[in-house]
Design a protein around this motif. Structure first.
Motif, PDB file in Angstrom:
ATOM      1  N   LEU A 138       0.219  -0.998  -8.705  1.00 56.37           N
ATOM      2  CA  LEU A 138      -0.550   0.101  -8.115  1.00 56.37           C
ATOM      3  C   LEU A 138      -0.689   1.207  -9.155  1.00 56.37           C
ATOM      4  CD1 LEU A 138       1.319   0.205  -4.700  1.00 56.37           C
ATOM      5  CD2 LEU A 138      -1.020  -0.561  -5.045  1.00 56.37           C
ATOM      6  N   VAL A 160      -1.444   6.445  -8.479  1.00 54.07           N
ATOM      7  CA  VAL A 160      -0.748   6.801  -7.240  1.00 54.07           C
ATOM      8  C   VAL A 160      -0.562   8.316  -7.231  1.00 54.07           C
ATOM      9  CG1 VAL A 160       1.369   6.533  -5.890  1.00 54.07           C
ATOM     10  CG2 VAL A 160       0.435   4.580  -7.166  1.00 54.07           C
ATOM     11  N   LYS A 217       0.820  -1.212   0.000  1.00 51.56           N
ATOM     12  CA  LYS A 217       0.000   0.000   0.000  1.00 51.56           C
ATOM     13  C   LYS A 217       0.850   1.256   0.000  1.00 51.56           C
ATOM     14  CE  LYS A 217      -0.646  -0.156   5.011  1.00 51.56           C
ATOM     15  NZ  LYS A 217      -1.622  -0.212   6.096  1.00 51.56           N
ATOM     16  N   PRO A 248      -4.007   3.989  -3.032  1.00 48.52           N
ATOM     17  CA  PRO A 248      -3.902   2.703  -3.710  1.00 48.52           C
ATOM     18  C   PRO A 248      -3.297   1.620  -2.817  1.00 48.52           C
ATOM     19  CG  PRO A 248      -3.058   4.462  -5.097  1.00 48.52           C
ATOM     20  CD  PRO A 248      -3.303   5.047  -3.744  1.00 48.52           C
ATOM     21  N   MET A 249      -3.881   0.429  -2.923  1.00 48.65           N
ATOM     22  CA  MET A 249      -3.346  -0.747  -2.235  1.00 48.65           C
ATOM     23  C   MET A 249      -3.757  -1.982  -3.021  1.00 48.65           C
ATOM     24  SD  MET A 249      -5.785  -1.377   1.103  1.00 48.65           S
ATOM     25  CE  MET A 249      -5.658   0.252   1.765  1.00 48.65           C
ATOM     26  N   THR A 250      -2.981  -3.034  -2.868  1.00 49.18           N
ATOM     27  CA  THR A 250      -3.275  -4.287  -3.549  1.00 49.18           C
ATOM     28  C   THR A 250      -2.562  -5.405  -2.811  1.00 49.18           C
ATOM     29  OG1 THR A 250      -3.350  -5.359  -5.718  1.00 49.18           O
ATOM     30  CG2 THR A 250      -1.312  -4.184  -5.168  1.00 49.18           C
TER      31      THR A 250
END
Length: 188
Positions: A152, A155, A125, A140-142
């Motif tokens: 991401l 950003v 993240k 943004p996070m994944t």
């Protein structure tokens, strides 16, 4: 009979225009101002010319001391654009904030363990800018895929973006339209 007149301050107004990086107005962008306290939020939406008027910034918030407002512009397909504004009694006037929204940047990479094997399902993240611990908007996070990869997008460019993977934090230099490749090795 006595007449009592109660005057309620209307508050200050923040107005301006939201455009893309080429100067084209952005319709239906949201402009949100977050003042002191979780209850203190104002919102406006831009018109077809990208113009907005955010009303009701309460002078009581900075009656005794200056108050910081986090103002953020959001639009689909663009990175959020935050700015911190300080209001004080000596500057209790309406303000103008023209903002330019861009696509943000993109950060791709991999997460591996100490043996160099991909780490699956690890949360990657973007941390809030500056010394903030939280921001009232989604960053943004994944999670990493089966190959330990992450991607991401949108950003927010803030010079240096801080990525967080578990206890590991990594600074990434990023601006609008730029891409960065980052490989993170965990010592777990």
């Amino acid at each position: 009979p006595h007449v009592v007149r109660i005057v309620v301050p209307k508050g200050l107004t923040l107005r301006g225009t939201a455009t893309d990086l080429k100067g084209k107005p952005i319709c239906a962008a949201k402009i949100k101002a977050f003042g002191p306290g979780s209850y203190n939020k104002r919102e406006a939406i831009t018109d077809k010319n990208g113009q907005y008027e955010l009303k009701g910034i309460n002078p009581e918030d900075f009656k005794d001391k200056p108050a910081e407002y986090l103002v953020v512009a959001f639009a689909q397909g663009f990175a959020p654009e935050p700015i911190t504004m300080t209001f004080s009694q000596s500057q209790a006037t309406n303000r103008i904030w023209n903002t330019r929204l861009g696509p943000g940047g993109r950060i791709r990479g991999t997460v591996s363990n100490a043996a160099g094997e991909p780490v699956v399902g690890k949360l990657v993240k973007v941390l809030p800018p500056g010394d903030r611990t939280t921001v009232p908007y989604q960053l943004p996070m994944t999670a990493t895929d089966e190959g330990g990869r992450f991607d991401l997008q949108h950003v927010p460019p803030s010079g240096h973006v801080i990525l967080s993977v578990g206890k590991i934090k990594k600074a990434v230099k990023l601006d609008h339209g730029e891409e960065a490749e980052v490989d993170i090795k965990l010592n777990e």
